[in-house]
Write an enzyme that holds these catalytic residues in place. Structure first.
Site, PDB file in Angstrom:
ATOM      1  N   GLY A   1      42.286  43.096  35.335  1.00  0.00           N
ATOM      2  CA  GLY A   1      42.161  42.586  33.972  1.00  0.00           C
ATOM      3  C   GLY A   1      41.957  43.726  32.988  1.00  0.00           C
ATOM      4  O   GLY A   1      41.931  44.906  33.362  1.00  0.00           O
ATOM      5  N   PHE A   2      41.802  43.354  31.732  1.00  0.00           N
ATOM      6  CA  PHE A   2      41.655  44.344  30.672  1.00  0.00           C
ATOM      7  C   PHE A   2      40.414  45.223  30.889  1.00  0.00           C
ATOM      8  O   PHE A   2      40.530  46.445  31.080  1.00  0.00           O
ATOM      9  CB  PHE A   2      41.620  43.595  29.334  1.00  0.00           C
ATOM     10  N   ILE A   3      39.244  44.633  30.946  1.00  0.00           N
ATOM     11  CA  ILE A   3      38.023  45.449  31.097  1.00  0.00           C
ATOM     12  C   ILE A   3      37.926  46.011  32.514  1.00  0.00           C
ATOM     13  O   ILE A   3      37.590  47.183  32.714  1.00  0.00           O
ATOM     14  CB  ILE A   3      36.751  44.636  30.743  1.00  0.00           C
TER      15      ILE A   3
ATOM     16  N   ASP B   1      41.957  40.775  42.613  1.00  0.00           N
ATOM     17  CA  ASP B   1      42.428  40.074  41.414  1.00  0.00           C
ATOM     18  C   ASP B   1      43.547  39.129  41.837  1.00  0.00           C
ATOM     19  O   ASP B   1      44.405  39.510  42.631  1.00  0.00           O
ATOM     20  CB  ASP B   1      42.950  41.086  40.392  1.00  0.00           C
TER      21      ASP B   1
ATOM     22  N   GLY C   1      44.936  38.682  34.881  1.00  0.00           N
ATOM     23  CA  GLY C   1      45.095  40.128  35.100  1.00  0.00           C
ATOM     24  C   GLY C   1      46.572  40.462  35.269  1.00  0.00           C
ATOM     25  O   GLY C   1      47.393  39.568  35.494  1.00  0.00           O
TER      26      GLY C   1
ATOM     27  N   LEU D   1      33.777  40.760  37.441  1.00  0.00           N
ATOM     28  CA  LEU D   1      34.405  40.543  36.139  1.00  0.00           C
ATOM     29  C   LEU D   1      35.458  39.443  36.169  1.00  0.00           C
ATOM     30  O   LEU D   1      36.006  39.084  35.129  1.00  0.00           O
ATOM     31  CB  LEU D   1      35.053  41.854  35.640  1.00  0.00           C
TER      32      LEU D   1
ATOM     33  N   ALA E   1      29.437  39.761  34.598  1.00  0.00           N
ATOM     34  CA  ALA E   1      29.959  39.830  33.233  1.00  0.00           C
ATOM     35  C   ALA E   1      29.755  38.495  32.544  1.00  0.00           C
ATOM     36  O   ALA E   1      30.261  37.470  32.981  1.00  0.00           O
ATOM     37  CB  ALA E   1      31.438  40.188  33.257  1.00  0.00           C
TER      38      ALA E   1
ATOM     39  N   TYR F   1      33.095  26.853  27.744  1.00  0.00           N
ATOM     40  CA  TYR F   1      33.104  28.255  28.185  1.00  0.00           C
ATOM     41  C   TYR F   1      31.686  28.821  28.158  1.00  0.00           C
ATOM     42  O   TYR F   1      31.214  29.430  29.125  1.00  0.00           O
ATOM     43  CB  TYR F   1      34.046  29.072  27.294  1.00  0.00           C
TER      44      TYR F   1
ATOM     45  N   LYS G   1      29.588  30.043  31.537  1.00  0.00           N
ATOM     46  CA  LYS G   1      29.003  31.372  31.695  1.00  0.00           C
ATOM     47  C   LYS G   1      27.471  31.298  31.766  1.00  0.00           C
ATOM     48  O   LYS G   1      26.827  32.117  32.414  1.00  0.00           O
ATOM     49  CB  LYS G   1      29.446  32.307  30.571  1.00  0.00           C
TER      50      LYS G   1
END
Ligand code: UDP
Length: 329
Positions: free
Chosen positions: A11-13, A32, A37, A77, A118, A150, A154
């Protein structure tokens, strides 16, 4: 050398975290399922002797059991993120976030491996008391408004992590990310910055939702990744929650102007009602500003990269890697 497992590492981070850890000499394995991703994010790492990857879901217990048993610490993540994804595919978002974290913590606990979890600034919901501190109350809309699912999914991840620490002494660290941006982030799932930069480079109108006076604090993924690594190395972070973000607040109108200036674009700004952008009854948060004193106090963290620099790096990345942008320039 530490052996690191990153879930959501394509993924991005996650991919930026993998880059940073490998640069520091660590041995990195990512898992992943490429749901959000992308292989392109890690293509440059494949073949590196310190890099290993499994294209697999974290729900695969056999694979995860092996990867967790072979690593020293875990950065978790993997998650479904992005306001647009939340609005259009709510079942997937809720299930992936809750079941995924449950699976990771259960196996991590089996081998007592330290986990970074995360989390997100969505946790604070639509509270208007900025800046947000980790112990602040959460203010959420009704369950009929999808967006809040969401935040709740989380929050369950956080509760689970804290419960594993309290009850089973599994070491965990929770980081709440605030509007992280940088190269490789896609606008596909809703994120405003990659969308604006792309629109500016294609000379299309920048689509600002609502009146554009809502504000955010954007942080470079480079700063965020440094904070995450420092937290995982600090014994004092265990069992705690940390806001991770920037301190420069900007309205979305202001952001649109900055993007146009940095890219020297001829694009205009166009406002679109929230109902049209997402769905009727959509609720946005007006301001979102982190109090980062807990993180700064423990690690000395200060965001270092100014917004204009991040925007031009993102523009550079799109010019190199986005086929449509490449063709138009
Ligand atoms: N936004 C916008 N245009 C877009 C995407 C988002 O004006 O194309 C707005 C969105 O309504 C929100 C802000 O930009 O007020 C940040 O949106 P994003 O989804 O990036 O992050 P979050 O809402 O989670 O802070």
């Amino acid at each position: 050398m530490m052996r690191i497992l990153i879930t959501g590492g394509a993924g991005f981070i996650g991919s930026h975290l993998a880059d940073a850890l490998i640069r520091q000499g660590e041995d990195v394995t990512i898992i992943d399922d490429l749901s959000t991703g992308r292989m392109e994010n890690i293509a440059h790492l494949t073949g590196h002797p310190q890099f290993h990857y499994a294209i697999e879901t974290i729900g695969n217990e056999t694979v995860m059991d092996r990867l967790v048993s072979e690593c020293d610490i875990i950065y978790h993540l993997a998650a479904a993120v992005g306001v647009e994804l939340i609005v259009t595919r709510p079942v997937e978002v809720i299930e992936r976030n809750i079941l995924g974290t449950e699976a990771v913590l259960k196996i991590a606990n089996r081998y007592k491996k330290k986990v970074f979890i995360a989390s997100t600034s969505e946790i604070y919901g639509k509270s208007e008391t900025v800046p947000f501190r980790e112990e602040d109350d959460r203010i959420l809309g009704p369950t009929t408004k999808n967006r809040w699912s969401y935040s709740c999914s989380k929050a369950i991840d956080e509760f689970l992590g804290l419960a594993y620490w309290k009850e089973k002494k599994l070491p965990i660290v929770i980081g709440r990310f605030f509007n992280t941006i940088g190269p490789r982030q896609t606008g596909q799932y809703g994120m405003v910055v990659p969308r604006f930069v792309r629109q500016a480079l294609l000379s299309q109108p920048l689509l600002v939702y609502g009146d554009g006076e809502q504000s955010r604090c954007f942080t470079s993924v480079t700063d965020v990744v440094r904070a995450v690594i420092d937290l995982m190395r600090h014994p004092g972070a265990v069992g705690e929650i940390f806001n991770i973000g920037g301190s420069e607040e900007i309205t979305i109108n202001g952001l649109a102007q900055r993007v146009i200036a940095v890219t020297q674009s001829k694009s205009k700004i166009r406002h679109i009602p929230y109902e049209e952008a997402y769905e009727s009854g959509f609720e946005d948060m007006r301001r979102r500003v982190p109090d980062i004193s807990r993180l700064a106090g423990l690690t000395g963290y200060r965001p270092q990269i100014p917004l204009d620099d991040i925007l031009s790096r993102i523009a550079g990345d799109l010019k190199k890697n986005d086929p449509e942008v490449k063709e138009s320039s």
